[in-house]
Each structure stands twice: as C-alpha cells, then as structure tokens.
Scaffold this motif. Structure first.
Motif, PDB file in Angstrom:
ATOM      1  N   HIS A 122       0.833  -1.201   0.000  1.00  0.00           N
ATOM      2  CA  HIS A 122       0.000   0.000   0.000  1.00  0.00           C
ATOM      3  C   HIS A 122       0.871   1.254   0.000  1.00  0.00           C
ATOM      4  CE1 HIS A 122      -3.844  -2.011   0.327  1.00  0.00           C
ATOM      5  NE2 HIS A 122      -3.370  -2.776   1.301  1.00  0.00           N
ATOM      6  N   ASP A 123       0.216   2.386  -0.206  1.00  0.00           N
ATOM      7  CA  ASP A 123       0.898   3.671  -0.326  1.00  0.00           C
ATOM      8  C   ASP A 123       1.781   3.945   0.883  1.00  0.00           C
ATOM      9  OD1 ASP A 123       1.525   6.157  -1.425  1.00  0.00           O
ATOM     10  OD2 ASP A 123      -0.090   7.140  -0.331  1.00  0.00           O
ATOM     11  N   MET A 124       3.058   4.245   0.609  1.00  0.00           N
ATOM     12  CA  MET A 124       4.010   4.407   1.702  1.00  0.00           C
ATOM     13  C   MET A 124       4.788   5.720   1.621  1.00  0.00           C
ATOM     14  SD  MET A 124       5.073   3.207   4.492  1.00  0.00           S
ATOM     15  CE  MET A 124       6.423   3.574   5.603  1.00  0.00           C
TER      16      MET A 124
ATOM     17  N   HIS B 185       1.190  -7.204   0.490  1.00  0.00           N
ATOM     18  CA  HIS B 185       0.022  -6.743   1.243  1.00  0.00           C
ATOM     19  C   HIS B 185      -1.243  -6.688   0.401  1.00  0.00           C
ATOM     20  CE1 HIS B 185      -0.975  -3.886   4.859  1.00  0.00           C
ATOM     21  NE2 HIS B 185      -1.784  -4.901   4.782  1.00  0.00           N
ATOM     22  N   ARG B 186      -1.078  -6.658  -0.912  1.00  0.00           N
ATOM     23  CA  ARG B 186      -2.249  -6.663  -1.798  1.00  0.00           C
ATOM     24  C   ARG B 186      -1.812  -7.062  -3.195  1.00  0.00           C
ATOM     25  NH1 ARG B 186      -2.813  -2.226  -5.408  1.00  0.00           N
ATOM     26  NH2 ARG B 186      -1.289  -0.552  -5.079  1.00  0.00           N
ATOM     27  N   PHE B 187      -2.745  -7.557  -3.966  1.00  0.00           N
ATOM     28  CA  PHE B 187      -2.506  -7.828  -5.378  1.00  0.00           C
ATOM     29  C   PHE B 187      -2.474  -6.504  -6.123  1.00  0.00           C
ATOM     30  CE2 PHE B 187      -4.130  -8.520  -9.681  1.00  0.00           C
ATOM     31  CZ  PHE B 187      -3.255  -9.499 -10.133  1.00  0.00           C
ATOM     32  N   ASP B 188      -1.466  -6.310  -6.941  1.00  0.00           N
ATOM     33  CA  ASP B 188      -1.320  -5.075  -7.707  1.00  0.00           C
ATOM     34  C   ASP B 188      -1.601  -5.372  -9.177  1.00  0.00           C
ATOM     35  OD1 ASP B 188      -0.657  -2.705  -8.911  1.00  0.00           O
ATOM     36  OD2 ASP B 188       1.481  -2.795  -8.431  1.00  0.00           O
ATOM     37  N   PRO B 189      -2.741  -4.942  -9.702  1.00  0.00           N
ATOM     38  CA  PRO B 189      -3.080  -5.250 -11.094  1.00  0.00           C
ATOM     39  C   PRO B 189      -2.178  -4.556 -12.111  1.00  0.00           C
ATOM     40  CG  PRO B 189      -4.665  -3.700 -10.173  1.00  0.00           C
ATOM     41  CD  PRO B 189      -3.792  -4.143  -9.041  1.00  0.00           C
TER      42      PRO B 189
ATOM     43  N   SER C 142      -1.573 -11.314   1.044  1.00  0.00           N
ATOM     44  CA  SER C 142      -2.727 -10.828   1.774  1.00  0.00           C
ATOM     45  C   SER C 142      -3.745 -10.248   0.801  1.00  0.00           C
ATOM     46  CB  SER C 142      -2.294  -9.759   2.789  1.00  0.00           C
ATOM     47  OG  SER C 142      -3.399  -9.251   3.503  1.00  0.00           O
ATOM     48  N   LYS C 143      -5.015 -10.581   1.032  1.00  0.00           N
ATOM     49  CA  LYS C 143      -6.134 -10.028   0.259  1.00  0.00           C
ATOM     50  C   LYS C 143      -6.071 -10.406  -1.220  1.00  0.00           C
ATOM     51  CE  LYS C 143      -5.071  -6.019   1.797  1.00  0.00           C
ATOM     52  NZ  LYS C 143      -4.761  -4.764   2.481  1.00  0.00           N
ATOM     53  N   TYR C 144      -5.529 -11.563  -1.532  1.00  0.00           N
ATOM     54  CA  TYR C 144      -5.549 -12.104  -2.890  1.00  0.00           C
ATOM     55  C   TYR C 144      -6.794 -12.990  -3.014  1.00  0.00           C
ATOM     56  CZ  TYR C 144      -0.682 -10.887  -4.161  1.00  0.00           C
ATOM     57  OH  TYR C 144       0.501 -10.250  -4.478  1.00  0.00           O
ATOM     58  N   ASN C 145      -7.473 -12.923  -4.163  1.00  0.00           N
ATOM     59  CA  ASN C 145      -8.648 -13.774  -4.354  1.00  0.00           C
ATOM     60  C   ASN C 145      -8.200 -15.201  -4.702  1.00  0.00           C
ATOM     61  OD1 ASN C 145      -8.207 -14.042  -7.183  1.00  0.00           O
ATOM     62  ND2 ASN C 145      -9.420 -12.216  -7.622  1.00  0.00           N
ATOM     63  N   PRO C 146      -9.121 -16.152  -4.792  1.00  0.00           N
ATOM     64  CA  PRO C 146      -8.714 -17.544  -5.044  1.00  0.00           C
ATOM     65  C   PRO C 146      -7.904 -17.730  -6.322  1.00  0.00           C
ATOM     66  CG  PRO C 146     -10.971 -17.486  -4.251  1.00  0.00           C
ATOM     67  CD  PRO C 146     -10.568 -16.065  -4.482  1.00  0.00           C
TER      68      PRO C 146
ATOM     69  N   THR D 190      -4.459 -16.382  -5.855  1.00  0.00           N
ATOM     70  CA  THR D 190      -3.731 -17.267  -4.945  1.00  0.00           C
ATOM     71  C   THR D 190      -3.241 -18.508  -5.678  1.00  0.00           C
ATOM     72  OG1 THR D 190      -5.046 -16.472  -3.060  1.00  0.00           O
ATOM     73  CG2 THR D 190      -3.892 -18.559  -2.785  1.00  0.00           C
ATOM     74  N   GLU D 191      -4.098 -19.076  -6.512  1.00  0.00           N
ATOM     75  CA  GLU D 191      -3.697 -20.243  -7.321  1.00  0.00           C
ATOM     76  C   GLU D 191      -2.472 -19.910  -8.164  1.00  0.00           C
ATOM     77  OE1 GLU D 191      -4.606 -23.350  -7.837  1.00  0.00           O
ATOM     78  OE2 GLU D 191      -6.585 -23.621  -6.949  1.00  0.00           O
ATOM     79  N   LYS D 192      -2.496 -18.754  -8.806  1.00  0.00           N
ATOM     80  CA  LYS D 192      -1.373 -18.354  -9.652  1.00  0.00           C
ATOM     81  C   LYS D 192      -0.112 -18.151  -8.828  1.00  0.00           C
ATOM     82  CE  LYS D 192       0.305 -17.152 -13.682  1.00  0.00           C
ATOM     83  NZ  LYS D 192       0.475 -18.177 -14.762  1.00  0.00           N
ATOM     84  N   ALA D 193      -0.270 -17.570  -7.625  1.00  0.00           N
ATOM     85  CA  ALA D 193       0.891 -17.367  -6.756  1.00  0.00           C
ATOM     86  C   ALA D 193       1.515 -18.701  -6.354  1.00  0.00           C
ATOM     87  CB  ALA D 193       0.480 -16.575  -5.515  1.00  0.00           C
TER      88      ALA D 193
END
Length: 330
Positions: free
Chosen positions: A100-102, A138-142, A168-172, A175-178
């Motif tokens: 996230h924004d830092m 921390h999040r998926f970055d499109p 964190s906060k990745y959809n299914p 997550t599969e791709k990760a």
C-alpha cells in the motif's frame, strides 16, 4: 526495570502449524495496525506487547504503513525489541508487509520489485532487525506482473531478509497463480492473510478451498468486524465509536436496526456460553480448520486480556453453530 518474560508463558496457548509447513503460530496473534503509532503513548503500546508475550502470543504482525504516521508502528516495535525483547528474538515470529501507499512519487506503492525490496529494507531498519520471519505482499497489484511481485518475495528470502513469505487479500484465482509461480522457485510460501468474521464470510467463497488444496495456512484479521462484534453497538451507535466518525472503514449506514438486532441475539448466545460477544466471535473464527491464527488488536492491556479469554471456550455445539447461522440470515 529490566523486563523478564513470564516463565509460564507457553502453558495456556496452542501453536498450530501453518498449513503443511513446519512453522507454528500462536492461536492468537497481536496486530499493530492501530494503537502503536507515533501519535499513541509508547508505554501503553509497550505494556500491551509485553503482556501478549507473557501470555504466550509469539506472533507480532506489522506492515510498512502502520501508524500513523506510516512506519511509526514498526519504529515503536523496534524500540520494544531493543528495550525488552531482544533476548527473546528466537522465540518470536515477526511479520511485515508491503503493497500500500508508503511514500511520495511513483515508487512508493504497489507490487513492483523496487518498492517491495526497498520497503523491506526500511522496515528492517525501523525495527532494528536483520530479518523478519514472514514478509507479505500486502495486496494484489493489477498494474504489476504478478511474477515481478512474487520474485521480490523470493529475493527477500534468498537475501536472508525473510524466512517465509505470504500474501494478503488475494482472491482464489490470484492465490492459485501465486502457488504455481512460487512453487517453481521453491520459495517458502506458507500463509495467506485475509479479513474474516461472522459478518464477513467472503473467505469461504473459494479461498478456504484453495488454501486447503495447496496446504497453505491462513491468519485472519478484523475478527470483530471493526468493533461491531463487541458490546459497543448493542444499543446503536455510541459517541466516539468508529461508526460515529466521518472517516474510517466502518460507516454509520452499516449499523442498521436489523444489524443491531442480530448483534443483540449473538450477544445473548455468547452470554449463554459464558463469554462476551467479542470472545465468542474470536473463538468462532478458530473453529475453521484452515485458520491457523486470529489477529487481535488492543488499545489497552485489559482489552488484550479479555480477548485472550476467548481461548477458554473454543468449542461450539452443532446447535450453537446452527443458531449463529440462523441469526445471521435474519
């Protein structure tokens, strides 16, 4: 006074393995999202952290942007480490995140390699650590190729700056791709962090199946739904509550009369179980086999101690679980 940890700290806490990995987490973990920033009283935060460790909590969850201001929660934790917990470093699991924004400019947000690895270096410096045990995206970055984000996690491990990695906060599907990518590199990817509570069940819509399929653990945050699953809202919206404020994740329009009635019914059930609503909500999260640990926050030591009492009654009868479902369906 020099801190000395409670010698009985491991007697009343369970430490389940994270999925199929060898690493264990305390069933309750302390999150430093709120109440540990530069605007908060250091000594209060210190006492909460030390009480958590004395009670068997070994996992402390941070992120680069926790505060406010951003970064200050890690600075606070670094001060506590230096002052009190340095002799116990090998007994602690410390995690941080980036995504996230830092900081200003085009390189202070997202999942690109430059940001992720620079952020981890900054986090380690703020906490005075050589490594963290878990480093998260921390999040998926499109806007960034997933391979690039995950390669940064892999690099952190190979540089010795992280023992394990998570998302964190990745959809299914993400997550599969990760899993597919990180397994090719033999990266120790072991955990997913997701929001979950009685009032937010989206994790059950495919993500738990994905985690179980691949032997990943899960740590959940916001188990009290931003305070809704406490006794605060049983009579509506109190002054100075999160829902009463114009900013934040909890808005006034979420606290409907129908929700308040559901909370009252849940509270009645909790009382029958000999628990507070918050304690029952935490215990309910632990009923799910996929959940390794539940992240709790605390603004004072007494609040932490009350949350820990959830572990005294984690079992639910089938009738109680059915009653909860009926209440939530309205």
């Amino acid at each position: 006074m020099t801190y000395s940890a409670n010698i009985q700290r491991y007697q009343n806490m369970s430490y389940p393995r994270i999925g199929q990995s060898g690493l264990r987490l305390s069933e309750l973990s302390l999150g430093l999202w709120h109440n540990f920033g530069g605007v908060d009283a250091f000594e209060n935060g210190r006492q909460i952290v030390l009480k958590a460790f004395d009670k068997g909590i070994t996992h402390f969850d941070l992120a680069n942007n926790y505060g406010p201001p951003a970064g200050s929660a890690e600075e606070t934790f670094g001060r506590i480490m230096a002052k009190d917990l340095a002799p116990y470093r090998n007994e602690l699991v410390i995690s941080t995140k980036a995504g996230h924004d830092m900081w200003p400019g085009p390189y202070g947000d997202g999942g690109n390699r430059k940001y992720m690895l620079a952020s981890l270096d900054d986090s380690l410096q703020r906490m005075g650590l050589e490594y963290v045990d878990i480093f998260y995206s921390h999040r998926f970055d499109p806007e960034t190729p997933l391979e690039e984000t995950l390669y940064a996690l892999d690099t952190a491990v190979r540089q010795g700056k992280a023992m394990y990695v998570g998302i964190s906060k990745y959809n299914p599907e993400q997550t599969e791709k990760a899993v597919e990518i990180l397994s090719r590199w033999n990266t120790p990817f072991i955990i997913h962090q997701e929001r979950y509570s009685m009032l937010d069940r989206h994790m059950e819509e495919g993500l738990t199946d994905t985690l179980d399929k691949h032997g990943l653990g899960c740590i959940v945050f916001s188990p009290l739904a931003q305070g809704l699953l406490t006794d605060k809202y049983l009579k509506g919206i109190p002054e100075n509550s999160r829902a009463a404020k114009s900013t934040g994740y909890l808005q006034k329009d979420q606290v409907t009369p129908e929700l308040v009635e559901q909370l009252r019914q849940l509270n009645n059930l909790a009382m029958q179980r000999g628990q507070s609503l918050a304690q029952m909500a935490i215990a309910w999260n632990l009923r799910l086999p996929t959940v390794t640990s539940v992240l709790v926050g605390a603004s004072r030591v007494e609040q932490l101690e009350n949350n820990l009492l959830a572990l005294d009654n984690k079992a639910f009868t089938n009738e109680e679980l059915l009653q909860i479902e009926q209440i939530l369906k309205g």
